[in-house]
Design a protein around this motif. Structure first.
Motif, PDB file in Angstrom:
ATOM      1  N   LEU A  64       0.771  -1.435   0.394  1.00 46.03           N
ATOM      2  CA  LEU A  64       0.137   0.117   0.156  1.00 46.03           C
ATOM      3  C   LEU A  64       0.572   0.947  -0.016  1.00 46.03           C
ATOM      4  CD1 LEU A  64      -2.723  -1.164   3.031  1.00 46.03           C
ATOM      5  CD2 LEU A  64      -3.224  -0.709   0.147  1.00 46.03           C
ATOM      6  N   PRO A  65       0.803   2.136  -0.574  1.00 48.67           N
ATOM      7  CA  PRO A  65       1.088   3.262  -0.798  1.00 48.67           C
ATOM      8  C   PRO A  65       1.023   3.780   1.268  1.00 48.67           C
ATOM      9  CG  PRO A  65      -1.351   3.777  -1.570  1.00 48.67           C
ATOM     10  CD  PRO A  65      -0.653   2.686  -1.364  1.00 48.67           C
ATOM     11  N   THR A  66       2.765   4.558   2.179  1.00 43.79           N
ATOM     12  CA  THR A  66       2.521   4.402   3.060  1.00 43.79           C
ATOM     13  C   THR A  66       3.678   5.945   2.997  1.00 43.79           C
ATOM     14  OG1 THR A  66       4.475   3.199   2.829  1.00 43.79           O
ATOM     15  CG2 THR A  66       2.333   2.357   3.458  1.00 43.79           C
ATOM     16  N   PRO A  67       2.942   6.831   4.027  1.00 40.64           N
ATOM     17  CA  PRO A  67       1.840   6.627   4.991  1.00 40.64           C
ATOM     18  C   PRO A  67       0.556   6.772   4.725  1.00 40.64           C
ATOM     19  CG  PRO A  67       3.385   8.865   5.022  1.00 40.64           C
ATOM     20  CD  PRO A  67       3.639   8.444   4.047  1.00 40.64           C
ATOM     21  N   LEU A  68      -0.512   6.161   4.846  1.00 38.99           N
ATOM     22  CA  LEU A  68      -1.861   6.120   4.832  1.00 38.99           C
ATOM     23  C   LEU A  68      -2.192   5.677   6.443  1.00 38.99           C
ATOM     24  CD1 LEU A  68      -3.747   3.011   3.651  1.00 38.99           C
ATOM     25  CD2 LEU A  68      -1.583   2.934   4.960  1.00 38.99           C
ATOM     26  N   SER A  69      -3.730   6.677   5.829  1.00 36.78           N
ATOM     27  CA  SER A  69      -4.537   6.520   7.108  1.00 36.78           C
ATOM     28  C   SER A  69      -5.159   5.113   7.372  1.00 36.78           C
ATOM     29  CB  SER A  69      -5.513   8.000   6.607  1.00 36.78           C
ATOM     30  OG  SER A  69      -6.504   8.121   5.923  1.00 36.78           O
ATOM     31  N   LEU A  70      -5.159   5.330   8.572  1.00 34.45           N
ATOM     32  CA  LEU A  70      -6.198   4.862   9.360  1.00 34.45           C
ATOM     33  C   LEU A  70      -7.521   4.332   8.504  1.00 34.45           C
ATOM     34  CD1 LEU A  70      -6.505   2.501  11.222  1.00 34.45           C
ATOM     35  CD2 LEU A  70      -7.621   3.920  13.211  1.00 34.45           C
ATOM     36  N   ARG A  71      -7.871   5.840   8.074  1.00 28.80           N
ATOM     37  CA  ARG A  71      -9.519   5.566   7.004  1.00 28.80           C
ATOM     38  C   ARG A  71      -9.271   4.798   5.717  1.00 28.80           C
ATOM     39  NH1 ARG A  71     -10.148  10.913   7.264  1.00 28.80           N
ATOM     40  NH2 ARG A  71     -11.682  10.702   8.700  1.00 28.80           N
ATOM     41  N   ASP A  72      -8.324   5.152   5.440  1.00 23.36           N
ATOM     42  CA  ASP A  72      -7.614   5.036   3.628  1.00 23.36           C
ATOM     43  C   ASP A  72      -7.570   3.200   3.626  1.00 23.36           C
ATOM     44  OD1 ASP A  72      -6.001   7.421   2.552  1.00 23.36           O
ATOM     45  OD2 ASP A  72      -8.298   7.454   2.606  1.00 23.36           O
ATOM     46  N   LEU A  73      -6.666   2.426   4.907  1.00 24.20           N
ATOM     47  CA  LEU A  73      -6.569   1.661   5.470  1.00 24.20           C
ATOM     48  C   LEU A  73      -7.489   0.424   5.173  1.00 24.20           C
ATOM     49  CD1 LEU A  73      -4.930  -1.012   5.912  1.00 24.20           C
ATOM     50  CD2 LEU A  73      -5.159  -0.215   7.880  1.00 24.20           C
ATOM     51  N   ILE A  74      -8.706   1.177   6.062  1.00 22.56           N
ATOM     52  CA  ILE A  74     -10.080   0.470   6.393  1.00 22.56           C
ATOM     53  C   ILE A  74     -10.891   1.157   4.906  1.00 22.56           C
ATOM     54  CG2 ILE A  74     -12.157   0.574   7.374  1.00 22.56           C
ATOM     55  CD1 ILE A  74     -10.621   2.133   9.923  1.00 22.56           C
ATOM     56  N   ARG A  75     -10.916   1.670   3.759  1.00 13.82           N
ATOM     57  CA  ARG A  75     -11.369   1.371   2.987  1.00 13.82           C
ATOM     58  C   ARG A  75     -10.788   0.706   1.651  1.00 13.82           C
ATOM     59  NH1 ARG A  75     -10.666   7.296   1.432  1.00 13.82           N
ATOM     60  NH2 ARG A  75     -12.200   8.017   2.617  1.00 13.82           N
ATOM     61  N   HIS A  76      -9.970   0.406   1.780  1.00 10.85           N
ATOM     62  CA  HIS A  76      -8.951  -0.382   1.098  1.00 10.85           C
ATOM     63  C   HIS A  76      -9.099  -1.836   1.472  1.00 10.85           C
ATOM     64  CE1 HIS A  76      -5.457  -3.227  -1.215  1.00 10.85           C
ATOM     65  NE2 HIS A  76      -6.092  -3.162   0.001  1.00 10.85           N
ATOM     66  N   LEU A  77      -9.723  -2.341   2.608  1.00 12.53           N
ATOM     67  CA  LEU A  77      -9.851  -3.898   3.517  1.00 12.53           C
ATOM     68  C   LEU A  77     -11.534  -3.635   3.118  1.00 12.53           C
ATOM     69  CD1 LEU A  77      -8.099  -3.112   6.509  1.00 12.53           C
ATOM     70  CD2 LEU A  77      -7.799  -5.336   4.555  1.00 12.53           C
ATOM     71  N   VAL A  78     -12.093  -2.456   2.871  1.00 10.57           N
ATOM     72  CA  VAL A  78     -13.451  -3.143   3.043  1.00 10.57           C
ATOM     73  C   VAL A  78     -13.961  -3.269   1.277  1.00 10.57           C
ATOM     74  CG1 VAL A  78     -16.219  -1.658   2.458  1.00 10.57           C
ATOM     75  CG2 VAL A  78     -14.731  -1.531   4.793  1.00 10.57           C
TER      76      VAL A  78
END
Lengths: 623, 98
Positions: free
Chosen positions: B25-39
């Protein structure tokens, strides 16, 4: 209360003073009061002068949900101090239906007996045909002799008969009152079982309002996703959690984190082994299960502690073996925590060259050997070969092995530490160190350390860092608060998974009590009772010579950090947490004794007056 | 790009079919973006599970919490929190006990 003198073969019914109910509620509270009054200093726990007390909570067996719990208390052969064990199932409620809140046993029977109680009818019956039998066998045989299945039986297996301090008292075949060595005390009195059948019903204050309350509680549980999750998997779900926190007890706490947890996950259990859910008395949560391994092993349970103890603690990552080991512990009447601790300890001793294969009756002691784990459980229960050493628990086994083995025994005051590493959960470490019954997570159960928000932590315990699992600050206040709240569950006879965090608060409990008991308590009175019970238990231990020096942790947690995982690099700095805890408790910082002013405030002057430690006056006004 | 290890517990483990995985994943990334990716990756069941609520300490709270390199990020309340290369993120429900 039924008081039975086993030496004389006589019994009588006595009333619990109403003041005791007001001061100590019931269950563990009144048990501890009875224990304090009946067991003088210096008694050998396995001699007739020890007292065995079984107490149901104030609300056990009533209309209040999750009211199955009862407590067994005695002077502990594990710790030499106060010992108790708490269990669910159906035995406690049946005692209440028979009109009994407490059973107290004195003396020792000259031969094995079981006690049959049916309301006012009491019989001391010969148990010789059942002595030596497993829990399942004895349960079935007693029911056959009594001519009924409609009886609840509390019994010990071979481990308790053989006076192992890591034996467990069992009821409902799989519900265990396992800690503190109370099963060994029961065995020392030659009591194989207590069978109870009651017909007296339970107190109901107002039927319509009671059913309305049920509906309200049931609706709130159904709407709460935590309860739905917990209902599904029980505590097996904690395996992934504790691994995610890096606090698993891998190879006797040498490591804390598994790279691959799926084979030990709750999903694995539910998919391949669990058959049906199982509940304790009047519990809507139904967190337990019937399970089977192939066609040969059918059993009930399974708790995270048993997974942790019989699995990773012994280097075993095979779920089927864990389940078989759990089944053996149920059948032999063994504490899964104590047994797993003893085996993991032995395996590390072998790893470090302190114990050889020859010392262990030729068993392969390499980590995770499945056959060895199962064989050792049998040896422990029957005290065969190396099992005789392990049956004493890791602390005493370490003393006998010597050569540095003491540093490998993961216990506090002789009782095995549970499957959560305090290097990643500092408040848990403090809780283990100060618990009145030796290492115990349930006295405080400070889950707030990783579940409360910083705002709640600041409001309740004075600092946001109380909700930071790696911080030391705030943990003394947190543990003190949790202990005084959690003891109420034990005194009321409610399950901790019900009281959890919302019903934990005295304001909620005060509303529930009148539905199950004809007495009302204010939240302030409940808080005072909680503090009083904890201080009384401390006095019992002080009388037996315990003090701050005994409130400690294994050296591993103080000096060796974990090399990998989410809790790597952490150590427990216990002393500042102890200082804060004693201050929060209003106990003397140097000795760990409650201050005179504290005991006076709690109305424990009489109990204090009986202790020589309070005769010198040096605790006046000290903090 | 960086890599972030994510571990799952309980129902999330069952929904994803794995206890953990390492994501590019492109880092750093926000928790929000990580959640969006997983959803996006795991769908509605994952999103629904992550949004479950419970009553904790008398307040409504998300059932799942995030631990980044062992440190707790109050559940879904701090979605701007940045996750860096080689961080480990654990999604754990509020379970405690034994």
């Amino acid at each position: 209360m039924l008081v039975i003198d086993l030496s004389k073969g006589k019994w009588e019914f006595e009333k619990i003073p109403k003041k005791w109910t007001r001061d100590f509620l019931g269950g563990r509270g009144i048990n501890s009061k009875l224990l304090f009054d009946s067991v003088p200093k210096g008694v050998n726990p396995l001699e007739p002068d020890n007292t065995l007390i079984i107490g149901s909570g104030l609300l056990t067996g009533t209309v209040v949900p999750a009211s199955s719990r009862f407590t067994i208390s005695a002077k502990s052969p594990l710790t030499g101090g106060l010992g108790d064990a708490n269990s669910g199932g159906f035995f406690g409620p049946e005692m209440c239906f028979a009109g009994l809140d407490h059973l107290l046993f004195r003396g020792k029977s000259s031969n094995p007996v079981y006690i049959f109680i049916q309301d006012e009818r009491v019989e001391i019956r010969d148990a010789s045909p059942f002595w030596g039998r497993t829990v399942r066998e004895a349960d079935a045989l007693i029911k056959k002799e009594l001519g009924t299945d409609e009886v609840q039986i509390l019994l010990i297996g071979p481990a308790g008969e053989n006076l192992s301090p890591i034996a467990s008292v069992m009821n409902n075949l799989s519900r265990a009152a396992a800690r503190g060595g109370v099963a060994a005390v029961m065995g020392s009195k030659n009591i194989k079982a207590i069978a109870v059948k009651g017909s007296k019903g339970t107190f109901v204050r107002d039927k319509d309002r009671t059913f309305a309350l049920f509906k309200e509680i049931r609706d709130s549980l159904d709407a709460d996703s935590w309860f739905r999750m917990f209902s599904r998997a029980g505590t097996t779900g904690l395996t992934e959690n504790y691994n995610g926190l890096g606090v698993m007890p891998i190879r006797n706490f040498q490591e804390g984190h598994l790279r691959e947890i799926a084979p030990l996950s709750s999903g694995e259990f539910l998919r391949h082994f669990a058959k049906k859910r199982k509940s304790c008395f009047h519990c809507p949560i139904q967190c337990s299960h019937y399970y089977s391994v192939g066609t040969e092993w059918s059993e009930e349970g399974l708790e995270y502690e048993s997974i942790g103890a019989l699995g990773p603690r012994c280097g075993n990552f095979d779920f089927a073996t864990i389940l078989k080991a759990n089944a053996l512990c149920n059948r032999f009447g063994l504490d899964t925590i104590g047994a797993g601790d003893a085996i993991g300890f032995l395996m590390e001793c072998h790893q470090r060259g302190l114990v050889s294969k020859k010392d262990a009756d030729g068993l392969d002691l390499s980590w995770g050997n499945r056959e060895t784990i199962l064989k050792l459980l049998q040896k422990i229960a029957f005290r065969e070969g190396i099992g005789d050493l392990l049956a004493e628990g890791s602390a005493k086994a370490a003393e006998r092995i010597g050569g540095g083995a003491e540093k490998l025994a993961m216990h506090v005051k002789g009782q095995a530490i549970i499957a959560a590493d305090p290097r990643g959960l500092k408040a848990w470490g403090l809780g283990y160190a100060v618990s009145s019954r030796g290492a115990c997570h349930l006295r405080a159960l400070p889950v707030a350390e990783y579940s409360a928000t910083p705002e709640i932590a600041k409001k309740l315990w004075g600092t946001e860092s109380a909700a930071d699992r790696f911080a030391h600050l705030g943990k003394g206040k947190l543990v003190r608060w949790c202990e005084d709240m959690r003891v109420l569950s034990d005194a009321l006879g409610l399950c901790r998974f019900f009281t959890r965090t919302t019903f934990l608060f005295p304001e909620q409990l005060a509303k529930l009590i009148p539905y199950g008991f004809p007495m009302e308590f204010t939240p302030a009175e409940l808080i005072a009772s909680g503090e009083r019970i904890n201080n009384l238990e401390r006095l019992f231990n002080i009388r037996e010579g315990k003090s701050r020096k005994d409130d400690t942790l294994p050296e591993r947690f103080l000096t060796e950090s974990l090399a990998e995982g989410p809790s790597k690099g952490n150590l427990v700095d216990l002393e500042p947490m102890l200082d804060e805890y004693y201050e929060a408790r209003e106990w003397d910082r140097e000795s760990g004794y409650p201050l005179l002013a504290t005991l006076h405030r709690l109305g424990l002057q009489k109990e204090m007056g009986s202790l020589k430690q309070y005769k010198t006056g040096h605790l006046h006004g000290k903090r | 790009m960086g890599n972030v290890k994510v571990s799952y517990a309980n129902r999330l483990l069952e929904i994803t079919g794995k206890a953990s995985e390492t994501l590019d994943l492109p880092t750093p990334l926000s928790l929000r973006d990580l959640i969006r990716h997983l959803v996006e990756r795991y769908g509605e069941a994952f999103e629904k599970e992550l949004n479950l609520k419970t009553s904790e300490w008398g307040q409504e709270s998300y059932l799942y919490q995030f631990f980044v390199d062992g440190n707790r990020i109050p559940a879904l309340q701090n979605q701007d929190f940045l996750i860096h290369h080689q961080s480990e993120v654990a999604m754990l429900p509020l379970l405690g006990g034994g």
